[in-house]
Design a protein around this motif. Structure first.
Motif, short mmCIF file in Angstrom:
data_model
loop_
_atom_site.label_atom_id
_atom_site.label_comp_id
_atom_site.label_asym_id
_atom_site.label_seq_id
_atom_site.Cartn_x
_atom_site.Cartn_y
_atom_site.Cartn_z
N UNK A 99 0.84 -1.21 0.00
CA UNK A 99 0.00 0.00 0.00
C UNK A 99 0.87 1.25 0.00
N UNK A 100 1.96 1.20 0.75
CA UNK A 100 2.86 2.36 0.80
C UNK A 100 3.48 2.62 -0.57
N UNK A 157 0.92 4.04 -2.88
CA UNK A 157 0.62 5.44 -2.53
C UNK A 157 1.75 6.34 -2.99
N UNK A 158 2.99 5.87 -2.83
CA UNK A 158 4.15 6.67 -3.25
C UNK A 158 4.13 6.89 -4.76
N UNK A 205 1.40 9.27 -5.67
CA UNK A 205 1.77 10.65 -5.31
C UNK A 205 2.77 11.21 -6.32
N UNK A 206 3.72 10.37 -6.75
CA UNK A 206 4.73 10.83 -7.71
C UNK A 206 4.07 11.17 -9.05
N UNK A 222 2.02 14.42 -8.59
CA UNK A 222 2.88 15.61 -8.59
C UNK A 222 3.42 15.89 -10.00
N UNK A 226 4.60 19.74 -10.78
CA UNK A 226 5.88 19.56 -11.46
C UNK A 226 5.72 19.09 -12.91
N UNK A 280 13.55 7.43 -15.52
CA UNK A 280 12.62 7.93 -14.51
C UNK A 280 12.32 9.40 -14.72
N UNK A 281 13.35 10.14 -15.11
CA UNK A 281 13.15 11.58 -15.33
C UNK A 281 12.17 11.84 -16.47
N UNK A 285 8.39 14.99 -11.89
CA UNK A 285 8.72 15.48 -10.54
C UNK A 285 10.20 15.22 -10.25
N UNK A 286 10.75 14.20 -10.87
CA UNK A 286 12.18 13.91 -10.63
C UNK A 286 13.05 14.90 -11.41
N UNK A 287 12.71 15.13 -12.66
CA UNK A 287 13.53 16.06 -13.43
C UNK A 287 13.36 17.51 -12.97
N UNK A 309 12.22 18.59 -10.03
CA UNK A 309 11.97 18.65 -8.58
C UNK A 309 12.41 19.97 -7.97
N UNK A 310 13.45 20.58 -8.54
CA UNK A 310 13.99 21.78 -7.90
C UNK A 310 13.15 23.03 -8.17
N UNK A 322 2.58 6.03 8.37
CA UNK A 322 2.39 5.86 6.92
C UNK A 322 2.49 7.22 6.23
N UNK A 328 5.60 8.68 3.92
CA UNK A 328 5.29 9.08 2.54
C UNK A 328 5.75 10.52 2.30
N UNK A 382 8.74 11.82 -0.27
CA UNK A 382 8.50 12.83 -1.31
C UNK A 382 9.37 14.05 -1.09
N UNK A 404 12.78 13.46 -2.40
CA UNK A 404 12.85 13.54 -3.86
C UNK A 404 12.81 15.01 -4.31
N UNK A 405 12.02 15.80 -3.61
CA UNK A 405 11.83 17.18 -4.06
C UNK A 405 12.98 18.10 -3.64
N UNK A 448 20.14 17.19 -6.52
CA UNK A 448 20.58 16.40 -7.67
C UNK A 448 19.94 16.99 -8.93
N UNK A 478 20.49 21.42 -11.67
CA UNK A 478 20.96 22.62 -10.98
C UNK A 478 22.19 22.41 -10.11
#
Lengths: 335, 526
Positions: free
Chosen positions: A18-19, A22-23, A26-27, A30, A35, A160-161, A166-168, A170-171, B496, B500, B504, B507-508, B512, B515
């Motif tokens: 489940x975690x 959910x992750x 969420x990714x 986002x 993002x 992944x990016x 959100x990974x690429x 993220x900043x 949980x 989570x 996140x 990652x945010x 990395x 930049x």
């Protein structure tokens, strides 16, 4: 294991699953919202240019230009449309690596089926130094080399990016604190600049030599993988080197020419003597010989358009006047 | 090489091995670890596995031989009379020492050749003006770590601490284990080797606890260390462009980078181990709460310190020569100094080796000897400082202020050590030190902080907040509270959501991508 332990472990496993779900959710959420590529474009993030094909309707792009900042500065899809009627995009960002380009193309092929992919060659040498060798460039392509390339850490990172923005991007969270840049216009990936930075002293960087620029085996392998990918999808491949007084050399030209010969690919080098009169060092660069400005891009795109017509005229369609491409006529100008 | 904080390592190397490990029956679990370790090592080194293979073969053969010598003695023991037994024992001891000596020398020679050959060439060239060419031998991945493990295994077999394993695959797994081969922790066979061979069943609670530790480790590496590195790396190269205060901040941030990175990666590997039911040795125990540099080294890179103590210091100081020296010193010096004198010679060997182990360069030797000098100064002046404190009325054991003073003093000395460690040579280290002292307040436009270091205002804020979080967790641990235990007591739903959110956040706000400049693992180069 007794029943109680099995029950406890099963419950634990369910919670872990489940975690993870959910992750992942969420990714993706986002990536689709805060993002997303659209959001990055609105905030003027330059790297979103790599994904310029997403702004086009599925199956409409005929030509894809892919590379680093040389590509997005030197090729204008609007000019190509005006001259030849080929709907094209530039998928490039600063320091874009050949591996990222390969991963990007993989994603691009999900929605587009370009007839021609033009690979800009400066990306191949980005960060590779200036060492030269007398050895002819060869692409080592045994099973072990392929395995090493497959297991490069960047491959998964880029995959992944390209999948999860959100990974690429993220900043981008920092932009909420330091302010947003000017939103980016949809120029099909082209970076419009009228800035002029003339070349003070033009070096004789294309003097004949037998030297080859040193290139890691991985880099050449990545290029070959990209060519194979395009061919598997039925695209023609052309290699191009855009004008760059600052970093391009004859040794680099020779390395790419070796590769082009080995894999039977057309290679257009706008730095070579053939195009000597195309670029004016006083008016065509925006930063003293590194990147082209709009004046330079117009000339190079026109010449490249001709080459594309000559080489792949039977595969490319002039889409001007086609209802489905009406939006292209409306967006011909950059301003 | 896929570093331990990369997606590739976590998702594919670890993830793949973990799945295989969990699916196989307990008896064969070590094969999953072996396959994962070999695959990781082979790909990371691009097939440069010869040194590890030779080390494994030498160590395996020598250990079995030593075991055979001991087994023969046990078998023959009953048939021998007392004198014969004594003679045989002495002969066997010599034989064991010879086998150990030859095999350990071969193993260490491989380390010396592959890691230090070019350093030797450069030293000879600079001393004698020769122009010898560098060797083309590539340093094998993890050679400094697995060599120490190999020597410890040989020594432990020789001294009967462990039995030599008959299964070469299990020994190979111990030396090439993918979680420890790049940066340690430096494990011993009777601890990790045995665990690896036995395997452990999947347990959800342990898995979650391990995953929490991995996340915390990643936080230290990706949020803190990699951000601090952006500032520190440029400052160590170009400090003259700025001022002494900024250069000092560079040294402090390098210390933060090294600690967060190394301890963060240890958290990642120990957490991954915990997820598989393995307990890896700890390498850090809040080192910046140390009151002396001696204590610092018992809390920093603990497995290296333990190895040097066990396999260099004790064998040396308990050797016959040192015993004699101790007796001679006892006749001439007070008991305190009589004990200290021979120990200081053994300590010299320990610190010389500690410095030299870190890298092929004189600055690393200087780094080790720096700590040796500090420790010797501390030890030799201990009676004097005790008298001074007594006269000043400072209660050394109970005074809080004195405690804080000692922690700050140790912190300052450690930072000076880090300056030597990271500078591009000894001369540059002294230059930087002098620069900090003489240009501390030189005027530099404040905007350089935002233009030169790949860092923006939010980055500095994150750096400060993350450092505060790191200190808070360290304080909790120092007080004997394990934050993970506290966390485990929270209701499931809250845990949980928090986990989570933390994932996140990682990652945010991680440093990395486009930049930031890339940051390689520092200890992976050793």
């Amino acid at each position: 294991m007794d029943k109680a332990t099995i029950k406890k472990q099963s419950r634990g496993l369910l919670r872990i699953a489940a975690f993870l779900l959910a992750l992942l959710a969420a990714l993706y959420a986002l990536s689709a919202t805060v993002f997303s590529h659209d959001a990055a474009q609105r905030r003027g993030n330059n790297y979103v240019r790599s994904f310029s094909y997403e702004n086009e309707a599925p199956g409409t792009v005929e030509v894809v230009f892919i590379g680093n900042s040389d590509a997005y500065s030197g090729i204008s899809p609007a000019v190509l449309w005006k001259n030849c009627g080929y709907p094209a995009v530039v998928c490039g960002a600063a320091h874009q690596s050949p591996l990222f380009s390969e991963m990007l193309l993989k994603k691009l092929y999900r929605t587009q089926s370009p007839a021609v992919v033009v690979l800009e060659m400066d990306m191949l040498f980005d960060g590779q130094g200036k060492a030269v060798t007398s050895q002819k460039a060869r692409c080592p392509d045994g099973p072990l080399q392929r395995l090493y390339r497959l297991m490069l850490p960047e491959r998964l990172e880029y995959a992944l990016e390209t999948e999860l923005s959100v990974i690429e991007f993220h900043n981008e969270w920092q932009r909420y604190f330091i302010g947003f840049r000017e939103p980016m216009k949809n120029n099909h990936g082209y970076y419009f600049s009228k800035r002029v930075g003339k070349v003070d002293e033009a070096p004789n960087f294309m003097a004949p030599t037998e030297d080859r620029a040193c290139l890691s085996a991985d880099r050449l392998g990545m290029l070959k993988d990209t060519v194979d990918l395009c061919r598997r999808h039925g695209s023609e491949v052309m290699l191009v080197a855009l004008p760059c007084v600052k970093y391009w050399t004859m040794a680099r030209h020779n390395t790419v020419a070796d590769f082009a010969e080995e894999y039977d690919l057309p290679f257009v080098d706008f730095n070579s003597n053939e195009y000597e009169d195309l670029i004016d060092n006083d008016t065509c660069y925006r930063d003293e010989g590194n990147h082209l400005n709009y004046t330079g891009a117009k000339r190079v795109t026109a010449a490249l358009g001709e080459r594309l017509r000559e080489t792949y005229g039977d595969r490319l369609t002039d889409c001007r006047g086609n209802e489905a491409y009406a939006a292209w006529d409306g967006r011909r100008r950059h301003k | 090489m896929a570093s331990y904080n990369s997606f590739l390592f976590l998702l594919l190397y670890f993830g793949g091995t973990f799945v295989l490990y969990s699916l196989l029956p307990k008896k064969y679990k070590y094969l999953a670890l072996l396959a994962g370790s070999w695959f990781y090592y082979f790909i990371s080194t691009r097939g440069n596995v010869w040194a590890l293979a030779v080390t494994t073969a030498v160590v395996y053969g020598a250990a079995l031989w030593m075991d055979a010598v001991k087994a023969r003695f046990k078998k023959d023991k009953a048939t021998l009379d007392k004198d014969q037994r004594k003679l045989r024992k002495a002969a066997d001891r010599r034989k064991l020492s010879l086998i150990f000596g030859v095999s350990a020398t071969l193993t260490v020679a491989l380390l010396l050749v592959t890691k230090y050959a070019n350093f030797a060439v450069e030293t000879v060239n600079s001393l004698f003006g020769t122009a010898l060419a560098n060797t083309r031998i590539a340093q094998p991945l993890g050679v400094s770590f697995y060599t120490l493990e190999a020597v410890s295994y040989l020594y432990d077999v020789k001294t009967d601490r462990v039995r030599a394993t008959k299964n070469p695959l299990k020994l190979s797994l111990f030396l090439s284990f993918f979680l420890t081969v790049v940066e340690g922790p430096i494990a011993r066979y009777d601890d990790l080797g045995v665990q690896l061979g036995e395997g452990a069943r999947f347990d959800c609670d342990r898995f979650v606890r391990g995953a929490e530790r991995v996340l915390w480790g990643l936080f230290k590496k990706v949020v803190l260390a990699d951000r601090a590195a952006q500032y520190a790396s440029l400052m160590f190269t170009d400090f003259q462009k700025y001022n002494g205060a900024m250069a000092l901040l560079g040294v402090l941030l390098y210390t933060l980078q090294l600690y967060s990175e190394f301890s963060g990666i240890m958290d990642v590997v120990c957490g991954c181990g915990e997820m598989m039911g393995l307990t890896l040795p700890e390498n850090f125990r809040q080192p910046f709460f140390s009151q002396s540099v001696g204590e610092f080294w018992s809390r920093w890179h603990m497995t290296l310190g333990a190895w040097l103590k066990e396999y260099v210091f004790y064998p040396l100081s308990l050797s016959k020569g040192f015993q004699k020296l101790s007796e001679k010193a006892g006749a001439r010096l007070t008991p305190y100094y009589a004990g200290l004198a021979p120990a200081s010679i053994a300590m010299f060997a320990v610190w010389f080796l500690c410095g030299f182990w870190h890298g092929a360069g004189w600055k690393y030797v200087a780094y080790g000897l720096y700590y040796y000098v500090l420790m010797m100064l501390g030890s030799y002046t201990e009676p004097l400082s005790k008298r001074v404190c007594d006269k000043l009325g400072i209660r050394r054991e109970t005074s809080k202020w004195f405690h804080v003073f000692r922690i700050l003093r140790t912190f300052a000395l450690v930072n000076l050590g880090m300056l030597i460690f990271n500078a591009a040579g000894l001369r540059k280290a002294f230059k930087m030190l002098a620069f900090i002292g003489t240009n501390f307040f030189r005027a530099v436009p404040g905007k350089v902080l935002l233009t030169d270091f790949n860092l923006r205002v939010p980055d500095y804020v994150v750096l400060a907040l993350a450092t505060a979080a790191l200190i808070a967790v360290s304080v909790m641990r120092e007080r004997g509270v394990d934050p993970r235990d506290r966390f485990a007591r929270l209701p499931f739903a809250l845990r949980f959501v928090l986990l989570l959110f933390f994932t996140l956040l990682l990652i945010i706000i991680g440093a990395y991508g486009h930049d930031y400049g890339p940051v390689d693992l520092i200890y992976a180069n050793f």
